[in-house]
Design a protein around this motif. Structure first.
Motif, PDB file in Angstrom:
ATOM      1  N   ILE A 269      -0.374   5.661 -11.172  1.00  0.00           N
ATOM      2  CA  ILE A 269      -1.336   6.412 -10.364  1.00  0.00           C
ATOM      3  C   ILE A 269      -2.570   5.550 -10.139  1.00  0.00           C
ATOM      4  N   VAL A 270      -3.001   5.462  -8.894  1.00  0.00           N
ATOM      5  CA  VAL A 270      -4.135   4.612  -8.542  1.00  0.00           C
ATOM      6  C   VAL A 270      -5.311   5.494  -8.108  1.00  0.00           C
ATOM      7  N   GLY A 271      -6.460   5.268  -8.723  1.00  0.00           N
ATOM      8  CA  GLY A 271      -7.653   6.024  -8.348  1.00  0.00           C
ATOM      9  C   GLY A 271      -7.615   7.454  -8.860  1.00  0.00           C
ATOM     10  N   GLU A 272      -8.532   8.252  -8.345  1.00  0.00           N
ATOM     11  CA  GLU A 272      -8.664   9.634  -8.764  1.00  0.00           C
ATOM     12  C   GLU A 272      -7.932  10.564  -7.791  1.00  0.00           C
ATOM     13  N   PRO A 273      -7.417  11.689  -8.283  1.00  0.00           N
ATOM     14  CA  PRO A 273      -6.768  12.657  -7.383  1.00  0.00           C
ATOM     15  C   PRO A 273      -7.747  13.169  -6.335  1.00  0.00           C
ATOM     16  N   MET A 274      -7.230  13.461  -5.149  1.00  0.00           N
ATOM     17  CA  MET A 274      -8.038  14.071  -4.100  1.00  0.00           C
ATOM     18  C   MET A 274      -7.764  15.562  -4.077  1.00  0.00           C
ATOM     19  N   LEU A 275      -8.803  16.354  -4.245  1.00  0.00           N
ATOM     20  CA  LEU A 275      -8.678  17.805  -4.199  1.00  0.00           C
ATOM     21  C   LEU A 275      -9.028  18.287  -2.807  1.00  0.00           C
ATOM     22  N   GLY A 276      -8.259  19.218  -2.307  1.00  0.00           N
ATOM     23  CA  GLY A 276      -8.535  19.759  -0.990  1.00  0.00           C
ATOM     24  C   GLY A 276      -7.687  19.115   0.089  1.00  0.00           C
ATOM     25  N   GLY A 277      -7.633  19.746   1.253  1.00  0.00           N
ATOM     26  CA  GLY A 277      -6.751  19.325   2.324  1.00  0.00           C
ATOM     27  C   GLY A 277      -7.277  18.165   3.142  1.00  0.00           C
ATOM     28  N   ILE A 278      -6.350  17.348   3.665  1.00  0.00           N
ATOM     29  CA  ILE A 278      -6.754  16.234   4.516  1.00  0.00           C
ATOM     30  C   ILE A 278      -6.844  16.658   5.977  1.00  0.00           C
ATOM     31  N   ASP A 279      -6.680  17.966   6.240  1.00  0.00           N
ATOM     32  CA  ASP A 279      -6.994  18.456   7.582  1.00  0.00           C
ATOM     33  C   ASP A 279      -8.505  18.395   7.802  1.00  0.00           C
ATOM     34  N   ASP A 280      -9.257  18.247   6.703  1.00  0.00           N
ATOM     35  CA  ASP A 280     -10.685  17.934   6.783  1.00  0.00           C
ATOM     36  C   ASP A 280     -10.791  16.434   7.099  1.00  0.00           C
ATOM     37  N   GLN A 281     -11.417  16.078   8.203  1.00  0.00           N
ATOM     38  CA  GLN A 281     -11.427  14.693   8.669  1.00  0.00           C
ATOM     39  C   GLN A 281     -12.054  13.744   7.658  1.00  0.00           C
ATOM     40  N   ALA A 282     -13.087  14.196   6.963  1.00  0.00           N
ATOM     41  CA  ALA A 282     -13.731  13.337   5.957  1.00  0.00           C
ATOM     42  C   ALA A 282     -12.750  13.009   4.843  1.00  0.00           C
ATOM     43  N   LYS A 289      -8.750   5.077   3.493  1.00  0.00           N
ATOM     44  CA  LYS A 289      -9.404   3.912   2.889  1.00  0.00           C
ATOM     45  C   LYS A 289      -8.772   3.571   1.546  1.00  0.00           C
ATOM     46  N   GLN A 290      -8.472   4.597   0.749  1.00  0.00           N
ATOM     47  CA  GLN A 290      -7.828   4.369  -0.541  1.00  0.00           C
ATOM     48  C   GLN A 290      -6.430   3.796  -0.356  1.00  0.00           C
ATOM     49  N   ILE A 291      -5.709   4.318   0.616  1.00  0.00           N
ATOM     50  CA  ILE A 291      -4.353   3.824   0.900  1.00  0.00           C
ATOM     51  C   ILE A 291      -4.400   2.350   1.291  1.00  0.00           C
ATOM     52  N   GLN A 292      -5.323   1.994   2.169  1.00  0.00           N
ATOM     53  CA  GLN A 292      -5.451   0.606   2.593  1.00  0.00           C
ATOM     54  C   GLN A 292      -5.777  -0.299   1.425  1.00  0.00           C
ATOM     55  N   SER A 293      -6.598   0.202   0.503  1.00  0.00           N
ATOM     56  CA  SER A 293      -6.978  -0.583  -0.673  1.00  0.00           C
ATOM     57  C   SER A 293      -5.756  -0.873  -1.550  1.00  0.00           C
ATOM     58  N   VAL A 294      -4.898   0.128  -1.734  1.00  0.00           N
ATOM     59  CA  VAL A 294      -3.695  -0.072  -2.547  1.00  0.00           C
ATOM     60  C   VAL A 294      -2.736  -1.047  -1.858  1.00  0.00           C
ATOM     61  N   ILE A 295      -2.605  -0.939  -0.558  1.00  0.00           N
ATOM     62  CA  ILE A 295      -1.725  -1.837   0.200  1.00  0.00           C
ATOM     63  C   ILE A 295      -2.247  -3.269   0.144  1.00  0.00           C
ATOM     64  N   ASP A 296      -3.556  -3.427   0.276  1.00  0.00           N
ATOM     65  CA  ASP A 296      -4.154  -4.776   0.190  1.00  0.00           C
ATOM     66  C   ASP A 296      -3.896  -5.407  -1.176  1.00  0.00           C
ATOM     67  N   ALA A 297      -4.040  -4.594  -2.245  1.00  0.00           N
ATOM     68  CA  ALA A 297      -3.790  -5.107  -3.595  1.00  0.00           C
ATOM     69  C   ALA A 297      -2.319  -5.478  -3.774  1.00  0.00           C
ATOM     70  N   ASP A 298      -1.447  -4.698  -3.170  1.00  0.00           N
ATOM     71  CA  ASP A 298      -0.009  -4.975  -3.253  1.00  0.00           C
ATOM     72  C   ASP A 298       0.325  -6.282  -2.551  1.00  0.00           C
ATOM     73  N   ASN A 299      -0.303  -6.530  -1.412  1.00  0.00           N
ATOM     74  CA  ASN A 299      -0.056  -7.776  -0.664  1.00  0.00           C
ATOM     75  C   ASN A 299      -0.527  -9.000  -1.435  1.00  0.00           C
ATOM     76  N   LYS A 300      -1.626  -8.855  -2.186  1.00  0.00           N
ATOM     77  CA  LYS A 300      -2.145  -9.970  -2.975  1.00  0.00           C
ATOM     78  C   LYS A 300      -1.204 -10.344  -4.112  1.00  0.00           C
ATOM     79  N   ASP A 301      -0.479  -9.341  -4.610  1.00  0.00           N
ATOM     80  CA  ASP A 301       0.415  -9.570  -5.752  1.00  0.00           C
ATOM     81  C   ASP A 301       1.712 -10.263  -5.336  1.00  0.00           C
ATOM     82  N   LYS A 302       1.982 -10.312  -4.058  1.00  0.00           N
ATOM     83  CA  LYS A 302       3.244 -10.899  -3.587  1.00  0.00           C
ATOM     84  C   LYS A 302       3.188 -12.430  -3.593  1.00  0.00           C
TER      85      LYS A 302
END
Length: 302
Positions: A269-282, A289-302
């Motif tokens: 598990i990476v980062g803290e859980p997000m509470l509440g719906g993502i139908d809220d734009q914020a 942003k969190q997803i991109q951060s995990v993907i960037d870290a994954d690319n560095k490990d390759k």
């Protein structure tokens, strides 16, 4: 499960010893004593699990009996200043208190009465879980090594296809959304989760849903969840797991729905859980942003 393994070990050991030392009356007496003790332990564990299930059902019934007002509370949890890591009843009370201007006097009375009932239920749950933890401590491996609930993951999608931990290893990031069918904020974000799934596929990501009512292959709940997903145009994978699995136990500790977490390809598990719906734009932007951060870290490990 641990008590069952203990019983198997005892039976296997005595079967081996029967060729040599398990012939005498004293050995037979010892085997009988061990078996009786193990069976008693198994029965006690089963009874405690039954009591826990009953207590959780009592909590679910409270939310169901006053569903409309509790759905309002669930929708406010991501905006609340209450601490989600504390006592469950205190967390609910804090959420209500932080948003009390949004409720009528009658609604506040209903919520506060329900919270006090939940507080008493939670005390019973804690007592049982503490007893269970004590009885299982001798079976635990090195606790200094962190174990995530997604290790040895297994389940089935809503079409009955088996899923294992390769789900995570095949993705740079997996977005796991915990929800249940009667949760309006959960249902409200399903179409947005589907949009998110489409957006991150090319990036090496995937969204999966875990509906807590579909645990243990509950066929009626699976049909209902599938119908709700279809009505919202949500085509990403949803998975049913066993309630006594690591992820099932993790889900049972979730205080607010919907809850969304990110998992890397190693099942961590990476980062803290997000509470509440993502139908809220914020919330959606923050999650991206969190997803991109995990993907960037994954690319560095390759």
């Amino acid at each position: 499960m641990k008590t069952k393994r203990t019983l198997i070990s005892i039976i296997t050991l005595c079967a081996a010893l029967s060729l040599t030392a398990c012939n005498g009356s004293e050995s037979a007496t010892t085997e009988s004593s061990q078996k009786t003790q193990t069976e008693a332990t198994t029965e006690a564990a089963d009874n405690s699990n039954t009591k826990l299930d009953d207590l959780y059902q009592q909590e679910n019934q409270i939310f169901s009996d006053h569903q409309e007002v509790w759905n309002k509370v669930f929708g406010m949890m991501n905006k609340s200043s209450a601490d989600p890591n504390g006592d469950y009843a205190d967390y609910l009370a804090g959420t209500v208190e932080s948003n009390k201007e949004s409720f009528t006097d009658d609604e506040l009375k209903t919520l506060n009465d329900d919270i006090e009932t939940i507080r008493q239920i939670e005390k019973q749950i804690t007592e049982i879980e503490n007893k269970n933890a004590g009885s299982e401590s001798t079976d635990q491996n090195d606790s200094s090594e962190e174990i995530t609930p997604f290790k040895s993951f297994s389940g089935k999608d809503l079409d009955g296809n088996s899923v294992d931990e390769s789900l995570f290893s095949n993705n740079a990031v997996t977005v796991v959304n915990f929800w249940f069918t009667g949760c309006k904020p959960c249902v409200a974000e399903l179409s947005k989760l589907n949009e998110l799934n489409d957006a991150i596929k090319s990036m090496g990501g995937e969204v999966i849903g875990i509906n807590t009512e579909t645990f243990d292959g509950n066929e009626d709940a699976i049909k209902e969840a599938a119908a709700v997903l279809d009505s919202q145009g949500a085509k990403y994978r949803n998975i049913s797991v066993d309630s006594d699995s690591s992820i099932g136990k993790y889900a049972s500790d979730i205080m607010a729905f919907p809850t969304t977490i990110l998992v890397d390809r190693n099942g961590n598990i990476v980062g803290e859980p997000m509470l509440g719906g993502i139908d809220d734009q914020a919330n959606y932007d923050s999650l991206m942003k969190q997803i991109q951060s995990v993907i960037d870290a994954d690319n560095k490990d390759k």
